[in-house]
Motif scaffolding. Structure first.
Motif, PDB file in Angstrom:
ATOM      1  N   UNK A 220       4.212  -2.821   6.792  1.00 40.31           N
ATOM      2  CA  UNK A 220       3.619  -4.507   6.551  1.00 40.31           C
ATOM      3  C   UNK A 220       3.647  -4.267   5.265  1.00 40.31           C
ATOM      4  N   UNK A 221       4.083  -5.799   4.726  1.00 42.20           N
ATOM      5  CA  UNK A 221       3.204  -5.867   3.294  1.00 42.20           C
ATOM      6  C   UNK A 221       1.761  -5.871   2.973  1.00 42.20           C
ATOM      7  N   UNK A 222       0.839  -5.775   3.862  1.00 38.44           N
ATOM      8  CA  UNK A 222      -0.776  -5.415   3.675  1.00 38.44           C
ATOM      9  C   UNK A 222      -1.272  -3.886   3.540  1.00 38.44           C
ATOM     10  N   UNK A 223       0.079  -3.170   4.001  1.00 43.41           N
ATOM     11  CA  UNK A 223      -0.012  -1.691   3.896  1.00 43.41           C
ATOM     12  C   UNK A 223       0.304  -1.755   2.502  1.00 43.41           C
ATOM     13  N   UNK A 224       1.265  -1.484   2.670  1.00 47.13           N
ATOM     14  CA  UNK A 224       2.470  -1.398   1.466  1.00 47.13           C
ATOM     15  C   UNK A 224       1.109  -2.205  -0.784  1.00 47.13           C
ATOM     16  N   UNK A 225       0.689  -2.693  -0.119  1.00 46.76           N
ATOM     17  CA  UNK A 225      -0.549  -3.681  -1.369  1.00 46.76           C
ATOM     18  C   UNK A 225      -1.286  -2.863  -1.764  1.00 46.76           C
ATOM     19  N   UNK A 226      -1.837  -2.688  -0.203  1.00 43.52           N
ATOM     20  CA  UNK A 226      -3.188  -1.103  -0.018  1.00 43.52           C
ATOM     21  C   UNK A 226      -2.762   0.426  -0.761  1.00 43.52           C
ATOM     22  N   UNK A 227      -1.810   0.738  -0.754  1.00 39.83           N
ATOM     23  CA  UNK A 227      -1.216   1.700  -0.850  1.00 39.83           C
ATOM     24  C   UNK A 227      -0.849   2.421  -2.168  1.00 39.83           C
ATOM     25  N   UNK A 228      -0.511   1.184  -2.602  1.00 44.11           N
ATOM     26  CA  UNK A 228      -0.221   0.939  -4.175  1.00 44.11           C
ATOM     27  C   UNK A 228      -1.773   1.435  -5.448  1.00 44.11           C
ATOM     28  N   UNK A 229      -3.014   1.421  -4.706  1.00 44.98           N
ATOM     29  CA  UNK A 229      -4.088   1.844  -5.026  1.00 44.98           C
ATOM     30  C   UNK A 229      -4.836   2.590  -4.675  1.00 44.98           C
ATOM     31  N   UNK A 230      -4.716   4.045  -5.092  1.00 46.22           N
ATOM     32  CA  UNK A 230      -5.019   5.369  -3.645  1.00 46.22           C
ATOM     33  C   UNK A 230      -5.646   5.824  -3.340  1.00 46.22           C
TER      34      UNK A 230
END
Length: 183
Positions: A33-43
């Motif tokens: 999901x977009x949500x996961x892809x955005x959050x995963x960009x910040x370790x």
């Protein structure tokens, strides 16, 4: 939300092996999901988000869990996460069209809910409005749910309020396959 891109750029494939493995575990092989892809960009944010450990099954039934999540997201005006959950889980949770609509436009007294489900909706609404349950609301919830399930209800409300803040605050575009709020 009229934006087509989130306020913070998502990770783009190919993903690092560890991130891909985490996405696969959460999404069971479907694209993240977009949500996961955005959050995963910040370790740090991604680790804290995953450490919430509320992405698992838990002690509530799928139906109970989805009622809590859908109502919490609806109360927070989070069409993104509400739509993801309705599209992915409403059928499996045996939520009728009237019940899905009621998560957005109804209240705890709606006849489409059982007494136990009315207590769930009332608890979500109370937690949303006041961040607490009064004695009567807690007693109504306790009449149907044991302590482990009550903890889960409260934790899910808090977790999905946070998810709503993330999705709304980052202006995530709605997933193409997600449901939309009923008008």
């Amino acid at each position: 939300m009229s934006q087509t891109a989130p306020r913070i750029a998502p990770l783009e494939p190919p993903y690092a092996a560890e991130i891909q493995s985490q996405f696969d575990r959460i999404m069971r092989g479907a694209p993240p999901l977009m949500l996961f892809r955005v959050i995963a960009g910040n370790v740090r944010a991604w680790e804290k988000f995953r450490a919430g450990s509320l992405l698992d099954r838990g002690p509530l039934s799928l139906r109970e869990r989805e009622i809590v999540i859908d109502r919490t997201c609806a109360r927070n005006g989070c069409e993104y996460e509400w739509g993801v959950h309705v599209a992915a889980f409403a059928e499996g949770a045996r939520l009728t069209e009237a019940q899905v609509r009621a998560t957005v436009h109804g209240d705890a007294g709606d006849e489409c809910w059982s007494a136990a489900e009315q207590a769930l909706i009332a608890a979500v609404d109370a937690l949303h409005a006041r961040a607490t349950l009064d004695d009567a609301e807690f007693a109504a919830l306790s009449a149907h749910y044991d302590e482990a399930r009550i903890f889960e209800v409260i934790l899910l409300c808090g977790f999905y309020r946070t998810v709503s803040y993330l999705a709304n605050g980052l202006a995530l575009p709605l997933e193409e396959s997600a449901a939309r709020f009923p008008r």
